[in-house]
Design a protein around this motif. Structure first.
Motif, PDB file in Angstrom:
ATOM      1  N   GLN A 122      31.643  27.698  68.482  1.00 52.66           N
ATOM      2  CA  GLN A 122      32.677  26.750  68.063  1.00 52.66           C
ATOM      3  C   GLN A 122      32.069  25.721  67.122  1.00 52.66           C
ATOM      4  O   GLN A 122      31.122  25.028  67.469  1.00 52.66           O
ATOM      5  CB  GLN A 122      33.297  26.058  69.276  1.00 52.66           C
ATOM      6  CG  GLN A 122      34.427  25.135  68.916  1.00 52.66           C
ATOM      7  CD  GLN A 122      35.164  24.617  70.136  1.00 52.66           C
ATOM      8  OE1 GLN A 122      34.633  24.591  71.241  1.00 52.66           O
ATOM      9  NE2 GLN A 122      36.395  24.222  69.931  1.00 52.66           N
ATOM     10  N   CYS A 161      39.420  26.404  74.092  1.00 51.21           N
ATOM     11  CA  CYS A 161      39.245  27.838  74.285  1.00 51.21           C
ATOM     12  C   CYS A 161      39.011  28.103  75.774  1.00 51.21           C
ATOM     13  O   CYS A 161      38.007  27.668  76.339  1.00 51.21           O
ATOM     14  CB  CYS A 161      38.065  28.338  73.450  1.00 51.21           C
ATOM     15  SG  CYS A 161      37.885  30.124  73.504  1.00 51.21           S
ATOM     16  N   GLN A 170      28.455  25.544  70.973  1.00 52.75           N
ATOM     17  CA  GLN A 170      28.992  24.667  69.930  1.00 52.75           C
ATOM     18  C   GLN A 170      27.906  24.305  68.936  1.00 52.75           C
ATOM     19  O   GLN A 170      26.731  24.224  69.282  1.00 52.75           O
ATOM     20  CB  GLN A 170      29.562  23.388  70.538  1.00 52.75           C
ATOM     21  CG  GLN A 170      30.797  23.607  71.351  1.00 52.75           C
ATOM     22  CD  GLN A 170      31.455  22.298  71.774  1.00 52.75           C
ATOM     23  OE1 GLN A 170      30.866  21.246  71.729  1.00 52.75           O
ATOM     24  NE2 GLN A 170      32.703  22.397  72.177  1.00 52.75           N
TER      25      GLN A 170
END
Length: 191
Positions: A122, A161, A170
Motif C-alpha cells: 500500500q 483493505c 506499506q
C-alpha cells in the motif's frame, strides 16, 4: 523462487506507477497498470453510453458494467504471466474490492495459485503532497476529486483493505524521490 503477485494499492496520484515501475525494474517483474491495460476500451465503452471517456467516479454505468471487466482483464493477464513463472506488479487502486475479505482466497482458488505468493504493498503519502501531485499531473479525471477534496480524502481514509490471508505492507511515498532501500525493506526481497 515462486512467482509473486504484488497488489500495489493506494489513492490516485499516490505514486503507485512510480513505485510499480521501480519494483518491476529492480526485481525484473512484469508491470501491469490498469489504466494502460484498460483505458482505451473503457473510454470507448463510456462514450458509447453517452458519458465522458474520463468519467469514472459517480458513474453508475462504469461501476456496474465496466469496472469489474477492467479488473478481470488485468487479473487474467497477470495470471497468464504468473503461470509462466513470471512475477507481476499490479498497479490499480482495487478500492472497490477492499471490503471483500475473501478477495485473495477467491483469486487463489479461481486461478489455482498454489505456487504463487500474493503480497499487498500500500502506497501512502501526506494528503497535501497528494493534492500537489494531482494538480501537477492535471488529468481531467481528477476534476471531480478537486471539486470535493475533503470528501475525496475522507473516502480514502475510510477505505481500509480488509483482505484476509495476505500480508499488507506499506510504503510512504511523500518524499520527492523513492528511497530504494525503504522499498527493498518493505518488500523483504533479496535483490
Amino acid at each position: 523462487m515462486e512467482p509473486t503477485v504484488i497488489f500495489l494499492i493506494g489513492a490516485a496520484g499516490s505514486g503507485k506507477s512510480t513505485i510499480g515501475k521501480l519494483i518491476a525494474s529492480e526485481y525484473n517483474f512484469c508491470y501491469l497498470d490498469k489504466d494502460i491495460v484498460c483505458n482505451r476500451f473503457t473510454g470507448l465503452l463510456l462514450e458509447l453510453q453517452g458519458h465522458s471517456p474520463h468519467e469514472r467516479d459517480g458513474c453508475v454505468f462504469y461501476r456496474e458494467r465496466v469496472m469489474d471487466l477492467e479488473y478481470q482483464t488485468l487479473l487474467d493477464i497477470a495470471n497468464f504471466n504468473l503461470q509462466l513463472g513470471l512475477s507481476v506488479v499490479l498497479d490499480a487502486p482495487f478500492l472497490s474490492y477492499f471490503s471483500e475479505r475473501n478477495f485473495i482466497n477467491e483469486l487463489r482458488e479461481k486461478y489455482d495459485w498454489q505456487n504463487v505468493k500474493p503480497l499487498v504493498l500500500q502506497v501512502t503519502l501526506d494528503f497535501g503532497v497528494l493534492k500537489e501531485r494531482m494538480q501537477a499531473r492535471a488529468l481531467e479525471r481528477d476534476t471531480s476529486k478537486f471539486a470535493d477534496w475533503d470528501g475525496f480524502v475522507k473516502g480514502i481514509q475510510e477505505k481500509r483493505c480488509l483482505w484476509e490471508d495476505i500480508e499488507i505492507k506499506q510504503i510512504d511515498n511523500s518524499a520527492s524521490t523513492v528511497d530504494l532501500q525503504t522499498m527493498h525493506e518493505a518488500l523483504s526481497f533479496d535483490k
